[in-house]
Write a protein that holds these residues in place. Structure first.
Motif, PDB file in Angstrom:
ATOM      1  N   ARG A 117       0.827  -1.201   0.000  1.00  0.00           N
ATOM      2  CA  ARG A 117       0.000   0.000   0.000  1.00  0.00           C
ATOM      3  C   ARG A 117       0.866   1.257   0.000  1.00  0.00           C
ATOM      4  O   ARG A 117       2.089   1.175  -0.030  1.00  0.00           O
ATOM      5  N   GLN A 118       0.221   2.411   0.056  1.00  0.00           N
ATOM      6  CA  GLN A 118       0.925   3.705   0.043  1.00  0.00           C
ATOM      7  C   GLN A 118       2.010   3.762   1.120  1.00  0.00           C
ATOM      8  O   GLN A 118       3.102   4.258   0.871  1.00  0.00           O
ATOM      9  N   VAL A 119       1.711   3.238   2.310  1.00  0.00           N
ATOM     10  CA  VAL A 119       2.680   3.300   3.417  1.00  0.00           C
ATOM     11  C   VAL A 119       3.905   2.432   3.152  1.00  0.00           C
ATOM     12  O   VAL A 119       4.928   2.593   3.826  1.00  0.00           O
ATOM     13  N   ASP A 120       3.806   1.524   2.194  1.00  0.00           N
ATOM     14  CA  ASP A 120       4.929   0.659   1.862  1.00  0.00           C
ATOM     15  C   ASP A 120       5.792   1.228   0.734  1.00  0.00           C
ATOM     16  O   ASP A 120       6.712   0.545   0.253  1.00  0.00           O
ATOM     17  N   SER A 121       5.502   2.448   0.304  1.00  0.00           N
ATOM     18  CA  SER A 121       6.289   3.081  -0.751  1.00  0.00           C
ATOM     19  C   SER A 121       7.744   3.205  -0.298  1.00  0.00           C
ATOM     20  O   SER A 121       8.032   3.349   0.890  1.00  0.00           O
ATOM     21  N   PHE A 122       8.672   3.154  -1.274  1.00  0.00           N
ATOM     22  CA  PHE A 122      10.091   3.191  -0.932  1.00  0.00           C
ATOM     23  C   PHE A 122      10.903   3.707  -2.114  1.00  0.00           C
ATOM     24  O   PHE A 122      10.377   3.861  -3.220  1.00  0.00           O
ATOM     25  N   GLU A 123      12.176   4.000  -1.852  1.00  0.00           N
ATOM     26  CA  GLU A 123      13.119   4.417  -2.880  1.00  0.00           C
ATOM     27  C   GLU A 123      14.328   3.499  -2.832  1.00  0.00           C
ATOM     28  O   GLU A 123      14.679   2.985  -1.768  1.00  0.00           O
ATOM     29  N   ASP A 124      14.943   3.287  -4.007  1.00  0.00           N
ATOM     30  CA  ASP A 124      16.098   2.400  -4.073  1.00  0.00           C
ATOM     31  C   ASP A 124      16.936   2.772  -5.288  1.00  0.00           C
ATOM     32  O   ASP A 124      16.410   3.305  -6.266  1.00  0.00           O
ATOM     33  N   ASP A 125      18.231   2.505  -5.221  1.00  0.00           N
ATOM     34  CA  ASP A 125      19.110   2.652  -6.379  1.00  0.00           C
ATOM     35  C   ASP A 125      19.212   1.292  -7.044  1.00  0.00           C
ATOM     36  O   ASP A 125      19.630   0.319  -6.405  1.00  0.00           O
ATOM     37  N   ILE A 126      18.808   1.226  -8.327  1.00  0.00           N
ATOM     38  CA  ILE A 126      18.761  -0.062  -9.016  1.00  0.00           C
ATOM     39  C   ILE A 126      19.551  -0.004 -10.321  1.00  0.00           C
ATOM     40  O   ILE A 126      19.638   1.032 -10.970  1.00  0.00           O
ATOM     41  N   ALA A 127      20.128  -1.139 -10.679  1.00  0.00           N
ATOM     42  CA  ALA A 127      20.813  -1.269 -11.972  1.00  0.00           C
ATOM     43  C   ALA A 127      19.768  -1.304 -13.076  1.00  0.00           C
ATOM     44  O   ALA A 127      18.736  -1.964 -12.938  1.00  0.00           O
ATOM     45  N   PHE A 128      20.034  -0.564 -14.162  1.00  0.00           N
ATOM     46  CA  PHE A 128      19.094  -0.475 -15.292  1.00  0.00           C
ATOM     47  C   PHE A 128      19.906  -0.691 -16.550  1.00  0.00           C
ATOM     48  O   PHE A 128      20.753   0.131 -16.899  1.00  0.00           O
ATOM     49  N   ASP A 129      19.665  -1.790 -17.253  1.00  0.00           N
ATOM     50  CA  ASP A 129      20.457  -2.134 -18.434  1.00  0.00           C
ATOM     51  C   ASP A 129      20.479  -0.990 -19.441  1.00  0.00           C
ATOM     52  O   ASP A 129      19.440  -0.432 -19.779  1.00  0.00           O
ATOM     53  N   GLY A 130      21.683  -0.639 -19.875  1.00  0.00           N
ATOM     54  CA  GLY A 130      21.848   0.357 -20.918  1.00  0.00           C
ATOM     55  C   GLY A 130      21.984   1.787 -20.442  1.00  0.00           C
ATOM     56  O   GLY A 130      22.220   2.685 -21.249  1.00  0.00           O
ATOM     57  N   LEU A 131      21.846   2.028 -19.138  1.00  0.00           N
ATOM     58  CA  LEU A 131      21.932   3.406 -18.642  1.00  0.00           C
ATOM     59  C   LEU A 131      23.203   3.682 -17.857  1.00  0.00           C
ATOM     60  O   LEU A 131      23.341   4.758 -17.292  1.00  0.00           O
ATOM     61  N   GLY A 132      24.113   2.732 -17.813  1.00  0.00           N
ATOM     62  CA  GLY A 132      25.378   2.969 -17.111  1.00  0.00           C
ATOM     63  C   GLY A 132      25.207   2.822 -15.619  1.00  0.00           C
ATOM     64  O   GLY A 132      24.963   1.729 -15.123  1.00  0.00           O
TER      65      GLY A 132
END
Length: 197
Positions: A117-132
């Motif tokens: 739910r909304q209270v479980d929202s979060f931020e993270d740094d993730i690897a994304f193919d092709g973006l370095g």
């Protein structure tokens, strides 16, 4: 000449996508009517609430014209709710009569509100193919992808779950890149539209 990229402006975070697309070199405009849909080269479906957006697509008589344009190969990018709508199958789609409707643009099964739910929202740094380098990803009541077809390329994962995919010139993320200052996802999409990626 820049490409005309529309942002579906029925519900959701339209303004941030417009700014990100313009920073990536596109001629960005809002789409609420059939004539506007017919005038664009590509479409962004923003985050928001997928059942409300589905209802409004019907109310504005855009659902079938949008499906037809996507079937004809119009490039599209969906973030969060937009990812849900671009799928061929939606799990936990909502109550009958108010359910999120798939636009069948990416061969994938998506689960709504999969991260909670909304209270479980979060931020993270993730690897994304092709973006370095890693992408800072903002997840708000985010979906995840449970199945992809053979033509779908998985671009990113979070917590072991698929959160970014591409099929041809259609892109989808479970997170909201428009909410950060990083314009690389939007630049990738504009490059996909122009044939440079």
């Amino acid at each position: 000449m820049s490409v005309r990229v529309g942002v579906l402006a029925l519900q959701g975070d339209t303004r941030e996508h417009l700014q990100a697309l313009r920073a990536a070199g596109a001629d960005a405009l809002t789409v609420r009517r059939r004539a506007e849909l017919d005038s664009i080269d590509a479409l962004v479906i923003p985050g928001g609430e997928s059942t409300a957006m589905s209802h409004l697509l019907r109310e504005f008589e855009l659902l079938e014209p949008l499906r037809a344009r996507l079937a004809d190969g119009m490039p599209a990018y969906g973030s969060c709710a937009g990812m849900i709508l671009l799928a061929t199958e939606i799990l936990d789609a909502g109550a009958a009569g108010r359910a999120a409707v798939p636009l069948n643009a990416i061969d994938m099964t998506v689960r709504r509100n999969a991260f909670g739910r909304q209270v479980d929202s979060f931020e993270d740094d993730i690897a994304f193919d092709g973006l370095g380098s890693a992408v800072h990803a903002v997840f708000i009541r985010a979906p995840w992808v449970e199945r992809v077809g053979p033509a779908v390329e998985v671009l990113a994962r979070a917590g072991g779950h698929i959160v970014a995919v591409r099929q041809g010139r259609t892109l989808a993320t479970a997170f909201h890149p428009e909410m950060t200052g990083d314009r690389r996802v939007h630049a990738l999409f504009v490059d996909m539209v122009t044939g440079h990626a």
